[in-house]
Write a protein that holds these residues in place. Structure first.
Motif, mmCIF file in Angstrom:
data_model
loop_
_atom_site.group_PDB
_atom_site.id
_atom_site.type_symbol
_atom_site.label_atom_id
_atom_site.label_comp_id
_atom_site.label_asym_id
_atom_site.label_seq_id
_atom_site.Cartn_x
_atom_site.Cartn_y
_atom_site.Cartn_z
ATOM 1 N N LEU A 1 0.822 -1.206 0.000
ATOM 2 C CA LEU A 1 0.000 0.000 0.000
ATOM 3 C C LEU A 1 0.858 1.259 0.000
ATOM 4 N N VAL A 2 1.989 1.216 0.675
ATOM 5 C CA VAL A 2 2.922 2.351 0.654
ATOM 6 C C VAL A 2 3.427 2.567 -0.770
ATOM 7 N N GLU A 3 3.816 1.471 -1.437
ATOM 8 C CA GLU A 3 4.304 1.591 -2.801
ATOM 9 C C GLU A 3 3.214 2.104 -3.738
ATOM 10 N N ILE A 4 1.993 1.613 -3.539
ATOM 11 C CA ILE A 4 0.892 2.058 -4.394
ATOM 12 C C ILE A 4 0.617 3.541 -4.194
ATOM 13 N N SER A 5 0.572 3.964 -2.920
ATOM 14 C CA SER A 5 0.298 5.383 -2.657
ATOM 15 C C SER A 5 1.397 6.270 -3.209
ATOM 16 N N SER B 1 3.261 5.572 -5.826
ATOM 17 C CA SER B 1 3.110 5.570 -7.277
ATOM 18 C C SER B 1 1.970 6.489 -7.704
ATOM 19 N N ARG B 2 0.849 6.439 -6.974
ATOM 20 C CA ARG B 2 -0.278 7.292 -7.329
ATOM 21 C C ARG B 2 0.028 8.767 -7.022
ATOM 22 N N TYR B 3 0.820 8.994 -5.974
ATOM 23 C CA TYR B 3 1.196 10.376 -5.643
ATOM 24 C C TYR B 3 2.077 10.967 -6.740
ATOM 25 N N GLU B 4 2.994 10.131 -7.279
ATOM 26 C CA GLU B 4 3.891 10.625 -8.324
ATOM 27 C C GLU B 4 3.133 10.968 -9.600
ATOM 28 N N THR B 5 1.987 10.345 -9.796
ATOM 29 C CA THR B 5 1.182 10.620 -10.989
ATOM 30 C C THR B 5 0.003 11.542 -10.678
ATOM 31 N N ASP B 6 0.058 12.175 -9.483
ATOM 32 C CA ASP B 6 -0.983 13.129 -9.067
ATOM 33 C C ASP B 6 -2.369 12.494 -8.959
ATOM 34 N N GLN B 7 -2.387 11.186 -8.662
ATOM 35 C CA GLN B 7 -3.667 10.512 -8.468
ATOM 36 C C GLN B 7 -4.011 10.364 -6.987
ATOM 37 N N ALA B 8 -3.083 10.720 -6.122
ATOM 38 C CA ALA B 8 -3.314 10.643 -4.680
ATOM 39 C C ALA B 8 -2.527 11.757 -4.010
ATOM 40 N N SER B 9 -2.930 12.070 -2.795
ATOM 41 C CA SER B 9 -2.249 13.134 -2.056
ATOM 42 C C SER B 9 -1.102 12.565 -1.231
ATOM 43 N N GLN B 10 -0.235 13.445 -0.781
ATOM 44 C CA GLN B 10 0.888 13.015 0.069
ATOM 45 C C GLN B 10 0.392 12.471 1.406
ATOM 46 N N VAL B 11 -0.780 12.914 1.825
ATOM 47 C CA VAL B 11 -1.348 12.412 3.085
ATOM 48 C C VAL B 11 -1.565 10.913 3.014
ATOM 49 N N ASP B 12 -1.962 10.400 1.840
ATOM 50 C CA ASP B 12 -2.141 8.952 1.699
ATOM 51 C C ASP B 12 -0.841 8.209 1.961
ATOM 52 N N VAL B 13 0.251 8.773 1.414
ATOM 53 C CA VAL B 13 1.557 8.152 1.626
ATOM 54 C C VAL B 13 1.920 8.152 3.108
ATOM 55 N N LEU B 14 1.715 9.296 3.758
ATOM 56 C CA LEU B 14 2.062 9.391 5.184
ATOM 57 C C LEU B 14 1.209 8.464 6.030
ATOM 58 N N ARG B 15 -0.066 8.363 5.716
ATOM 59 C CA ARG B 15 -0.935 7.458 6.490
ATOM 60 C C ARG B 15 -0.473 6.016 6.366
ATOM 61 N N ALA B 16 -0.130 5.604 5.154
ATOM 62 C CA ALA B 16 0.347 4.223 4.962
ATOM 63 C C ALA B 16 1.656 3.991 5.698
ATOM 64 N N GLN B 17 2.560 4.967 5.663
ATOM 65 C CA GLN B 17 3.844 4.818 6.364
ATOM 66 C C GLN B 17 3.656 4.779 7.878
ATOM 67 N N ILE B 18 2.696 5.552 8.395
ATOM 68 C CA ILE B 18 2.419 5.519 9.840
ATOM 69 C C ILE B 18 1.952 4.127 10.253
ATOM 70 N N GLU B 19 1.006 3.581 9.481
ATOM 71 C CA GLU B 19 0.527 2.230 9.786
ATOM 72 C C GLU B 19 1.652 1.212 9.664
ATOM 73 N N GLN B 20 2.511 1.409 8.690
ATOM 74 C CA GLN B 20 3.636 0.501 8.469
ATOM 75 C C GLN B 20 4.578 0.487 9.674
ATOM 76 N N GLU B 21 4.939 1.657 10.182
ATOM 77 C CA GLU B 21 5.872 1.727 11.309
ATOM 78 C C GLU B 21 5.234 1.201 12.597
ATOM 79 N N ASP C 1 -11.075 6.288 -7.430
ATOM 80 C CA ASP C 1 -11.286 7.404 -6.495
ATOM 81 C C ASP C 1 -10.350 7.224 -5.308
ATOM 82 N N SER C 2 -9.423 8.116 -5.123
ATOM 83 C CA SER C 2 -8.423 7.980 -4.055
ATOM 84 C C SER C 2 -8.915 8.504 -2.717
#
Length: 449
Positions: free
Chosen positions: A180-184, A186-206, A401-402
């Motif tokens: 999910l971190v990798e997906i977020s 990838s979607r962030y790099e293509t402007d399909q998701a926000s940076q918050v999605d990446v941070l949320r996934a990383q928080i859950e990961q840690e 829909d992200s």
């Protein structure tokens, strides 16, 4: 010893069927169906080879120093019966007449006496009965220690099983979070998701990594505990049962109560103590009876020199004796009888109290068992399936829909919690069943076999 009735060949859904995928695979955007497949944690059931914890229990019983000490104490108690049940040693006395006593047949110069005392009829038999009852009570102490060791060993192994399963579940969920971190990203790099999605996934990961580290630390501590129970000279590799039975059958409460009263070593120990107290009362009554003794005296007689032709000149004398010990002062004997009666009443009260306490423990264990079974059914048959369905829907929607990414993480966290709760419920069932076996003396050794 009975075989473990909870570890059998069964089919049970495990988490080993899903292969782990490298994070590089998820560097590219994934199709929603691929993520759905990854989220399908539960694989198809397969048959596992049964293992039993009986061998670990036997190893613990063989090596445990406390259990060895209790068994030696029991063997020592067995040696008490021939000690207390024997007659008192005969007494031999020798007397030398410094001034010989002149008699018609000659002067008496020395005497040898032999005396044997006898208690009242049946007293020795009562003492042996008391000793035997006390030895049986000591055996129940040994048996209680052994059963407790068996329960502690089984409980520790079950908890170790729980940790292993929890680690497996957590690591598989970590793989999903990594994806999910990798997906977020990838979607962030293509402007399909926000940076918050990446941070949320990383928080859950840690957070999950920290939880896994704690589980691993707990496992190391539990391994040490198991080796302590086994008293292994070197740290032993523990081969756990492949699975536990999700549907365990136990007897009804009336049957278990009957087994508890008849087989629990703590209750049996008190019953033997009651038998011993009753024999002590009988012995106390007999102590108030006379005891008697028999003896023989041999007297050495010298010859008379002044009448050498005297018939039987210098003939030695032999004398038989009988003696009686009269219990004249009755107060102490009456007190001994009263003391024994009070001991009987005390033990009877202890038996009643112990039965009440153990019956309460049994009821509590049955409550815990049935509660754990309900929880297991809830998580296994309803909640996990529903969460998986919700995750599938959310994942499909995420491809277009992200906005629901936070809900995917929340649902993933809930899935992890339900999976861990299911393992916990299964383990609680097993531990409750093991404790019921401990209370009802299922692992007792039958001395008649």
């Amino acid at each position: 010893m009975k075989e473990d009735h909870r570890i059998k060949n069964i089919e049970y859904p495990t988490l080993n069927g899903m292969g782990r995928k490298s994070s590089a695979l998820f560097a590219k955007p994934l199709h929603a169906l691929r993520l759905i497949a990854l989220l399908g944690i539960i694989a198809l059931p397969f048959t596992v080879q049964a293992q039993t914890i009986a061998e670990y229990q036997q190893q613990a019983a063989k090596n445990n120093p406390e259990l060895k000490a209790e068994y030696q104490h029991y063997l020592s108690a067995l040696e008490e019966s021939p000690i207390v049940g024997a007659l008192p040693d005969p007494e031999v006395a020798f007397a030398y007449f410094i001034s010989p006593i002149e008699t018609r047949l000659g002067p008496q110069k020395a005497r040898i006496s032999l005396t044997q005392m006898f208690p009242w009829f049946g007293s020795l038999s009562d003492k042996r009965s008391i000793s035997e009852a006390q030895a049986k009570a000591q055996y129940e102490v040994f048996q209680e220690t052994r059963n407790r060791l068996f329960y502690q060993t089984e409980k520790a192994l079950i908890e170790l099983y729980e940790l292993d399963q929890s680690l497996e579940i957590a690591n598989e969920n970590l793989d999903i979070l990594n994806s999910l971190v990798e997906i977020s990203l990838s979607r962030y790099e293509t402007d399909q998701a926000s940076q918050v999605d990446v941070l949320r996934a990383q928080i859950e990961q840690e957070d999950l990594k920290t939880q896994i580290a704690l589980l691993e630390d707990n496992r190391n501590v539990l391994i040490q505990k198991v080796n302590e129970l086994l008293n292994a000279e070197e740290e032993q590799v523990i081969a756990l049962p492949d699975t536990l039975i999700p549907e365990m059958s136990i007897e009804s409460e009336p049957e278990l109560l009957s087994q508890l009263v008849q087989q629990n070593p703590s209750i049996n120990r008190l019953k033997y103590q009651e038998d011993s107290a009753r024999e002590m009362k009988t012995l106390a009554v007999k102590d108030g009876k006379p005891s008697f003794g028999v003896g023989l005296d041999y007297i050495f007689t010298g010859e008379r020199s002044d009448v050498p032709t005297l018939a039987d000149n210098g003939k030695d004398a032999i004398m038989a004796r009988a003696s009686f010990k009269i219990p004249l002062f009755r107060k102490k004997y009456n007190a001994k009888v009263q003391q024994a009666e009070l001991n009987i009443q005390s033990v009877q009260s202890q038996i009643t109290n112990k039965e009440n306490k153990l019956e309460t423990d049994l009821s509590s264990s049955l409550r815990d068992y049935y509660d754990a079974r309900r929880r297991f059914d809830l998580y296994d048959q309803k909640q996990i399936q529903r969460v998986n369905q919700a995750l599938s829907i959310l994942t499909q929607n995420y491809s277009t829909d992200s906005s629901n990414f936070e809900e995917i993480l929340r649902m993933q966290r809930k899935l992890l919690g339900y999976q861990l709760s299911r393992i916990q419920a299964l383990v609680d069932m097993q531990v409750s069943s093991a404790y019921i076996d401990y209370l009802t003396g299922k692992n007792n050794i039958n001395l008649n076999k």
